[in-house]
Design a protein around this motif. Structure first.
Motif, short mmCIF file in Angstrom:
data_model
loop_
_atom_site.label_atom_id
_atom_site.label_comp_id
_atom_site.label_asym_id
_atom_site.label_seq_id
_atom_site.Cartn_x
_atom_site.Cartn_y
_atom_site.Cartn_z
N ALA A 102 33.97 36.56 38.15
CA ALA A 102 33.61 37.88 38.71
C ALA A 102 32.46 38.50 37.93
CB ALA A 102 34.83 38.78 38.67
N ASP A 103 32.46 38.33 36.63
CA ASP A 103 31.36 38.86 35.81
C ASP A 103 30.06 38.11 36.08
OD1 ASP A 103 32.59 40.95 34.54
OD2 ASP A 103 33.23 39.79 32.80
N MET A 118 30.33 41.35 39.77
CA MET A 118 31.27 42.20 40.51
C MET A 118 31.65 43.39 39.66
SD MET A 118 34.06 39.78 42.30
CE MET A 118 35.05 41.18 42.77
N PRO A 119 31.69 44.58 40.22
CA PRO A 119 32.05 45.74 39.41
C PRO A 119 33.46 45.57 38.83
CG PRO A 119 31.48 46.36 41.65
CD PRO A 119 31.47 44.89 41.61
N ARG A 120 33.59 45.94 37.55
CA ARG A 120 34.92 45.87 36.93
C ARG A 120 35.69 47.11 37.35
NH1 ARG A 120 34.52 44.70 30.84
NH2 ARG A 120 34.73 42.46 30.96
N GLY A 121 36.98 47.02 37.36
CA GLY A 121 37.76 48.20 37.72
C GLY A 121 39.01 47.81 38.46
N PRO A 122 39.76 48.80 38.90
CA PRO A 122 41.06 48.53 39.52
C PRO A 122 40.97 47.67 40.77
CG PRO A 122 40.63 50.91 39.38
CD PRO A 122 39.46 50.22 38.81
N ARG A 170 43.63 33.92 34.74
CA ARG A 170 43.15 35.30 34.87
C ARG A 170 41.78 35.44 34.18
NH1 ARG A 170 46.40 39.48 35.94
NH2 ARG A 170 48.21 38.24 35.43
N ARG A 187 38.85 45.23 41.52
CA ARG A 187 38.72 43.83 41.14
C ARG A 187 40.07 43.31 40.63
NH1 ARG A 187 35.68 41.14 35.94
NH2 ARG A 187 33.72 42.00 36.68
N GLN A 188 40.69 44.14 39.83
CA GLN A 188 41.96 43.78 39.22
C GLN A 188 43.03 43.50 40.28
OE1 GLN A 188 41.51 43.66 35.91
NE2 GLN A 188 43.38 42.42 35.97
N GLU A 222 44.97 40.01 41.12
CA GLU A 222 46.44 39.88 41.12
C GLU A 222 46.91 39.30 42.45
OE1 GLU A 222 48.13 40.23 38.50
OE2 GLU A 222 46.51 41.10 37.34
#
Lengths: 266, 554
Positions: free
Chosen positions: A109-110, A114-118, A102, A120-121, A125
């Motif tokens: 992604a960083d 890539m924008p962080r947030g749900p 993870r 991406r999450q 997953e």
């Protein structure tokens, strides 16, 4: 099987690529084009120049001469724009052994901003579940098996949705179920417009997945085209890809050598 | 006649070494040879001259000097030799091949022992030259000289076997899951402890006077003369004193000790070879177990940042790699040790300028330990950075920004503690703090650049992660930057005092014009120092942008 969504746009182009190490030319004038949404097999014997070509296309190696274009962008002239569009998976994936799966996906992604947030999450997953890595959450990548490293490497490409995938032996070390998963996934991605250049030794994979193949031998492209075109080129309508590959890359002396080696001692 | 397995293994290693050397470009090989020759002549010559002088002028101290020399060699080998020993005895796919082959473990042990000795033998060449100098200086009989070679070889054998014993004991007693990290911690702590103890004992050895007091050396050495590491020194000093009987006894004791340690090491190695291969040869033990429940995920917002990603990745990797962490111990213990030494009331070195030099040295030491391996420690992960849509300048900046906080925190803390105990005023503390921040930024940038100029991404050990060119660039750059910076600082301090009419400048008048000129000179030196940093950063950037070494090889 979904049909490739190719629109004729050239997504990957190698123009007379040459890579020379001292007196040795690892790659000698390689040229080919891949259209958007196409899966092209890149075949060749060990040391034929496949990995060197892929690494020049993704900007890891600088060609001695020639040009590599990704979506019409020269990777040498505008590396950041070109790199943002492509994903390269090495035969031995580049991973950080002291991160968990993870954490590694977050790192990638960083790196690609890539924008962080749900969103991406959720994507992360989904990928972890898809590659059956979600249950190994607490483990460091250093403790993963080769197949698991291959899967996390693939996941690290897919999390950022590149438009071009350069894959060096992506099914290497995968169990049959995971290998099948990768094949299905590549077909799905191609149907959605992702371009794939697939280097592999497993000719069945190439035959099943690739609309066209390019065969490289001793740094030269010796054949490109669909299987039918290669058969026509070789003059044998019923030949399998393996037969064609051996015909185009191995000298007649190979068979002789094998026979001599296996012959009973006098 | 069949060749012995040991011989075959050694021949293969020598062949591999030959190929590695010949793979380099002839120009680099010639430059390397020239550099090694110059270094050997300079350093070896200096050691020989020091020995010669000691032998000539301190004939009664030869036993102390030789015993101390052999003990120092043993400490040094223990400090730097552990990674080599672990790597030689327990790591390598070739070792797996040897284990599978019908070869006695003893043959593998002997071959590996001889290979592991190579690094230690290189270190011991310094003692060899010094000891030969002592022999010449004290007019020792001919037998002294071949005996020196024999005894140094025996000492290297003993220390290498002792290291193999220590690692085997760790493998024997510690669970395999933890053995790798415990071994690393033992190596790191042993190195740091020995280093600090040796350093502090040397500091105690010298009296508050400006001239070293060798009676005090004798006192320290007498405390260590019972150590087996001092026995070869006793044998040689007995030869100088003309007591061949005494020499023979010490020689026999040293040989007996060597036989004992080698036998013990062989027995333990035979027992732990397979366990060691599993522990050290494979991937690192998993330190975290899968949690019973899925980890709760905190969703963060905002744009992804490559610099932050590298920072988090480096932090997590450092925290989890106990081996790397333990190797940082000497770097952290060093300033603490020095701070403790400084806090001792009997210390004599308390002048402002000595402290400035020490601040510079500690800043340089910390930076080289933390910053230099920061880029090569990416290992194969560097290729992820190369493929990411980011420039190498961004990578270098991220590494500098990451390394700077710990270096500045430690050096500033050290500065404040020392300045406070020395009774310097706020103004002087502020001046020194500015210098320390300047030095920290410069040394960290130089350290990161050195790693970028000649990275060895394939190295598994941070201490071998930078090649000769990078090391030289780093050392040279740090030395030049340090000298120019301290020079500039001195000109600013004296210039300010001259402008105020309070400077003591000998024949030079203390006037505002002189002060202004000194400030201009200081600015010039500061610009020179900054230029060194900028040049090295530029070199690192251009080198990393075109780096192909391991990318092409793997």
């Amino acid at each position: 099987m979904p049909l490739p969504a190719t629109d004729g746009h050239i997504a990957v182009e190698a123009r007379n690529l040459v890579k020379q190490y001292g007196l040795i030319k690892a790659v000698d004038g390689v040229s080919f084009q891949i259209r958007r949404g196409e899966i092209v097999g890149f075949l060749g014997a060990n040391g034929a120049g496949k990995t060197t070509t892929l690494r020049m296309l993704c900007g890891l190696l600088t060609p001695t001469s020639g040009t590599a274009l990704i979506d019409d962008i020269d990777i040498l002239a505008q590396p950041l724009q070109a790199k943002a569009r492509l994903g390269y998976l090495d035969e031995e994936p580049f991973v950080h052994p002291h991160l968990t799966g993870r954490e590694f996906l977050n790192y990638i992604a960083d790196l690609y901003r890539m924008p962080r947030g749900p969103e991406r999450q959720q994507r992360m997953e989904r990928l972890l579940r898809l590659f059956e890595l979600a249950d190994r959450d607490g483990e460091l990548i250093g403790a993963y098996s080769h197949g698991m490293r291959q899967k996390i490497g693939l996941a690290s490409l897919l999390i950022r949705e590149p438009s071009v995938l350069l894959l060096d032996e992506p099914t290497n070390g995968l169990d049959p179920r995971s290998a099948r998963l990768v094949k299905d996934l590549l077909e799905e991605l191609a149907a959605l417009g992702t371009t794939v250049l697939l280097s592999t030794h497993i000719l069945e994979v190439a035959q099943a997945l690739c609309r066209r193949v390019a065969i490289i031998d001793r740094g030269h492209i010796v054949a490109t085209g669909t299987i039918e075109e290669l058969r026509a080129q070789a003059g044998s309508e019923q030949a399998s890809l393996e037969d064609l590959f051996l015909k185009l890359t191995a000298g007649p002396e190979s068979r002789e050598l094998i026979e001599r080696l296996l012959a009973p001692k006098l | 006649m069949n060749e012995s397995a040991t011989r075959i293994i050694l021949k293969a290693e020598l062949l591999a070494l030959r190929h590695r050397l010949l793979k380099r470009s002839p120009v680099r090989l010639v430059l390397l040879a020239l550099f090694l020759l110059v270094a050997a002549v300079t350093i070896g010559g200096a050691a020989f001259a020091a020995g010669l002088t000691a032998g000539q002028f301190l004939p009664n101290e030869s036993d102390s000097i030789l015993s101390g020399g052999f003990t120092a060699l043993s400490v040094l080998m223990l400090v730097v030799g552990f990674p080599t020993v672990i790597a030689t005895f327990f790591v390598g796919r070739d070792l797996l091949q040897l284990v599978l082959a019908p070869i006695r473990p003893m043959d593998i042990f002997v071959a590996r022992l001889l290979l592991a000795m190579s690094a230690n033998l290189l270190i011991s060449s310094l003692l060899l030259m010094g000891t030969l100098g002592v022999g010449v200086g004290s007019g020792a009989p001919f037998v002294f000289f071949p005996l020196v070679v024999v005894l140094i070889f025996v000492q290297v054998l003993i220390v290498t076997a002792l290291q193999a014993i220590l690692m085997s004991l760790v493998l024997q007693w510690v669970p395999a899951r933890l053995a790798r990290d415990v071994a690393a911690a033992v190596a790191g702590l042993a190195g740091a402890g020995f280093y600090l103890a040796w350093n502090l004992s040397l500091r105690q050895t010298f009296s508050p006077r400006s001239r070293p007091d060798f009676t005090n050396v004798n006192a320290v050495i007498q405390r260590i003369e019972w150590l087996p590491s001092a026995w070869p020194g006793h044998a040689l000093s007995a030869v100088i004193a003309g007591s061949l009987g005494g020499a023979a006894i010490w020689l026999m004791l040293s040989l007996a000790l060597a036989a004992l340690t080698i036998a013990a090491a062989e027995i333990l190695y035979r027992r732990t070879l397979l366990a060691g291969l599993g522990v050290f040869g494979g991937p690192q033990a998993v330190w975290r177990r899968a949690p019973a429940k899925p980890a709760s995920v905190v969703v963060k917002q905002g744009a992804g940042s490559p610099a932050r990603a590298i920072a988090i990745k480096d932090w997590l990797s450092y925290r989890r790699d106990i081996r790397r962490l333990s190797r940082m111990l000497p770097a952290f213990l060093f300033p603490i040790g020095y701070a403790l030494t400084f806090l001792r009331p009997s210390r004599s070195i308390n002048s402002f300028w000595t402290e400035v030099a020490l601040f510079g040295f500690i800043s340089m030491f910390l930076s080289s330990a933390l910053a230099t391996p920061s880029i090569p420690s990416e290992r194969r992960g560097f290729q992820l950075l190369r493929m990411a849509p980011m420039t190498m300048r961004q990578v270098i900046r991220a590494k500098v920004m990451l390394t700077l906080p710990p270096v500045l925190a430690i050096t500033l803390l050290f500065t404040i503690v020392v300045a406070a105990t020395s009774g310097h005023g706020i103004a002087q503390l502020a001046e020194v703090s500015v210098l320390v921040v300047w030095l920290g930024i410069g040394f960290v940038s130089i350290g990161v650049s050195a790693g970028g100029i000649d990275p060895k991404f394939e190295a598994s050990d941070d201490r071998r992660a930078v090649g000769v060119v990078g090391t030289l660039a780093g050392l040279g750059g740090a030395f030049g930057f340090g000298l120019l910076s301290v020079g500039a600082f001195a000109l600013f301090v004296f210039g300010s005092a001259a402008a105020a009419g309070t400077a003591q400048l000998g024949p030079i008048p203390s006037t505002p014009i002189v002060g202004a000129l000194m400030w201009v000179g200081g600015l010039g030196l500061a610009v020179g120092a900054a230029a060194i940093v900028v040049i090295l950063l530029w070199l690192a950037d251009s080198r990393l942008r075109t780096y192909e070494g391991t990318i092409a090889a793997v």
